[in-house]
Each structure stands twice: as C-alpha cells, then as structure tokens.
Scaffold this motif. Structure first.
Motif, PDB file in Angstrom:
ATOM      1  N   LEU A  11       0.827  -1.208   0.000  1.00  0.00           N
ATOM      2  CA  LEU A  11       0.000   0.000   0.000  1.00  0.00           C
ATOM      3  C   LEU A  11       0.860   1.256   0.000  1.00  0.00           C
ATOM      4  O   LEU A  11       2.040   1.232   0.366  1.00  0.00           O
ATOM      5  CB  LEU A  11      -0.920  -0.005   1.223  1.00  0.00           C
ATOM      6  N   ARG A  12       0.230   2.369  -0.394  1.00  0.00           N
ATOM      7  CA  ARG A  12       0.944   3.641  -0.455  1.00  0.00           C
ATOM      8  C   ARG A  12       0.650   4.440   0.811  1.00  0.00           C
ATOM      9  O   ARG A  12      -0.473   4.924   1.011  1.00  0.00           O
ATOM     10  CB  ARG A  12       0.522   4.426  -1.694  1.00  0.00           C
ATOM     11  N   TRP A  13       1.660   4.548   1.663  1.00  0.00           N
ATOM     12  CA  TRP A  13       1.512   5.286   2.914  1.00  0.00           C
ATOM     13  C   TRP A  13       2.888   5.726   3.391  1.00  0.00           C
ATOM     14  O   TRP A  13       3.907   5.212   2.954  1.00  0.00           O
ATOM     15  CB  TRP A  13       0.834   4.429   3.995  1.00  0.00           C
ATOM     16  N   ARG A  14       2.879   6.667   4.283  1.00  0.00           N
ATOM     17  CA  ARG A  14       4.084   7.107   4.990  1.00  0.00           C
ATOM     18  C   ARG A  14       3.662   7.343   6.432  1.00  0.00           C
ATOM     19  O   ARG A  14       2.489   7.637   6.704  1.00  0.00           O
ATOM     20  CB  ARG A  14       4.647   8.390   4.376  1.00  0.00           C
ATOM     21  N   ALA A  15       4.581   7.231   7.354  1.00  0.00           N
ATOM     22  CA  ALA A  15       4.243   7.395   8.769  1.00  0.00           C
ATOM     23  C   ALA A  15       5.293   8.242   9.464  1.00  0.00           C
ATOM     24  O   ALA A  15       6.493   8.129   9.184  1.00  0.00           O
ATOM     25  CB  ALA A  15       4.117   6.038   9.465  1.00  0.00           C
ATOM     26  N   VAL A  16       4.815   9.085  10.378  1.00  0.00           N
ATOM     27  CA  VAL A  16       5.694   9.877  11.235  1.00  0.00           C
ATOM     28  C   VAL A  16       5.332   9.557  12.672  1.00  0.00           C
ATOM     29  O   VAL A  16       4.173   9.730  13.079  1.00  0.00           O
ATOM     30  CB  VAL A  16       5.548  11.388  10.984  1.00  0.00           C
TER      31      VAL A  16
END
Length: 311
Positions: A150-155
């Motif tokens: 999946l297309r995601w980013r996390a901070v």
C-alpha cells in the motif's frame, strides 16, 4: 497581588494531580489551602492512579485519602477514574465530577476531504515512544504484509528512546517509510497533523489521550484502543476505529482498511470532528468547568488539621 491571589479566602485553589511526584506536591498545596481556609478542587490526570496509589506505603495512602476526602470537589477524566476516587479513596460520589479533556480548535473551519489521488496516505503518531503507547505493536503493524503493497508514509513524533525505535524500524525494513523526528513543538505537531490523514495511538493505558483529541480536532481518522475514557467519547466505526490492546495484526488490518478506503476515512474524520466541536472544544470544556467551580463555596473558615470533614 500574588500573595492576595494565594491567601484570599474567596479564592478557589484548582490543583492538578497525577501519580508519583505530583501527588507529593499536591499534599503540600492541599494542606496549605485548608490552613488558609480556601476552597480547593483536585483535578486528577493519570493513566492509572489506582496502581500508583496501591504501590505506596500505608502511611502515604492515609495522607492521600485525607487529601482527596477534604477536597471541595474532585474532577476526573472519566468513569474509571471516578470509580477509583469513590471506591478506593473514599470520596462521596456527590463531590466527584467527570470532565473530559479538551484542546483548542486548530482549524476554525471545514475539514479537508481525502480524495483518492494515489498520493501516499499520511499516518501520524503523537506521544512518548514506548511500550505503554503501543509503539512496538505499531511498528510490527506497519511492517505487516497487509501494509506492504500500500501507499503510505508514517511519522512517529515524540520523545523517549528514539534511537532504539529507529533501530527497530530499520530491522523491520521501514526506514524509507517511517520517520521519527523526536519531540515536536505544539506548532510543529499541528502542522504535521494538517499534512496527515490518519492518527494512530495504540496505547495500553490512558486517562484520556490528548493526541486522540488532537486527531479528532484536526479532522483525522483516529485509530486507537478502548482504554481509559476513550470508550466514553469514541464509538467504533462511528468516530474512530478501535483495535484491541497489544494486537499488531488487528492494528495492521485497521490501518490497511483506512489507507485503501478514502470514503471511510472521510466518514470517521467528519464524525470525529463534529463530536469534537460539540463536546470536546475549549468552549464546551470551559462551560462545564465553570459549572463545577460554581458549585464550590469559597471563603470557608480554616479548621485545625485533624478536625476537617471526612468522607
């Protein structure tokens, strides 16, 4: 002027209390308020005050019970803590008020929508990096096969052993998708939320998490655990997605579902924002707090220690 504000009998001393060193300080301030003949309110903020209380020696427990029982009102964040105050500390139910936390409105307008543009979905965590906040499970969830394509980013923003969790993220192959900037200022945290789509907080224990309130206020889809007072303000699949405590697989599936379903993200975010405006805004909070303080009668005569009222 400062002395007048402290000692004038008509003043109400509003004491915020938690476990550990905070309790020791409030024992002194509560005693001082009683000696001055001033009314005082105890406002309990703790993720598990009952546990902290039970760890203390009997002599400390007696002092703490006396502090709570002689307060004019006791404010708690939710029903669990109210039960602790009544059942464990012996405060009459009639003198206990539940007041959920609140945060200032960071938007002052309509929330954004989350169209399916193919852009990476932003996931944000706000809190101290550690086991109580569920960071180990969160990293495992982000590395789960259901999230891989999946297309995601996390901070993951917060203090604590940041280098340790950066190393764990690297071990899980998350270095290019997960950022840990450390502690952020309030303005930077708001900017981060503004650029995100999902707020996740898989805590093991909370009173009422300020990060969850920030997520609701920002119009983010909130994923969290049903701990503390969360179940009193949140409803699964209405204004949040609840996941079991300590379950990285369930957390992964919940996040994957929101990443792939912008319509559901919009629905949870909109419902959460609406509930925030109705019940968790600063305006709603101050109205309820004013009502609690109005029920306190200031200007009581000072009484010698040992002869004050008891529950």
């Amino acid at each position: 002027m400062i002395v007048d504000r402290v000692v004038a009998p008509q003043r109400i001393h509003h004491l915020h209390i938690a476990g550990r060193g905070s309790t020791a300080r409030k024992l002194i301030l509560g005693w001082l308020a009683r000696r001055l003949g001033c009314a005082h309110v105890l406002h309990l903020h703790d993720f598990d005050y009952a546990q902290d209380f039970r760890r203390r020696p009997p002599s400390h427990q007696r002092l703490i019970r006396d502090l709570f029982q002689k307060a004019d009102r006791v404010i708690t964040l939710g029903r669990r803590d109210a039960g602790t105050v009544v059942d464990l500390l012996g405060v009459p139910q009639a003198r206990v008020d539940i007041l959920h936390n609140a945060v200032p409105d960071p938007i002052r307008g309509a929330i954004k929508a989350f169209p399916d543009t193919g852009k990476d979905v932003g996931i944000v965590f706000l809190g101290q990096l550690g086991e109580r906040k569920g960071v180990p499970e969160l990293l495992k969830a982000l590395a789960h096969p259901s999230m891989e394509a999946l297309r995601w980013r996390a901070v993951l923003a917060g203090d604590g052993p940041v280098d340790l969790y950066r190393a764990k993220a690297a071990e899980l192959g998350l270095t290019n998708r997960v950022t840990m900037p450390g502690w952020l200022s309030a303005d930077d945290a708001r900017d981060l939320c503004r650029d995100s789509d999902i707020l996740v907080l898989p805590s093991h224990g909370e009173g009422m998490a300020m990060a969850v309130l920030e997520g609701l206020a920002q119009g983010l889809a909130v994923v969290t655990t049903p701990v503390g007072a969360h179940e009193e303000i949140l409803t699964d699949d209405v204004n949040c997605a609840f996941v079991p405590v300590g379950d990285p697989v369930a957390l992964a599936h919940a996040l994957a579902d929101l990443v792939t379903q912008p319509e559901r993200r919009n629905r949870l975010a909109g419902s959460g924002r609406a509930y925030y405006l109705r019940a968790l805004s600063m305006e709603a909070y101050m109205s309820r707090l004013d009502a609690v303080l109005a029920s306190v009668r200031p200007g009581r005569l000072a009484v010698p220690e040992g002869r004050g009222r008891s529950a």
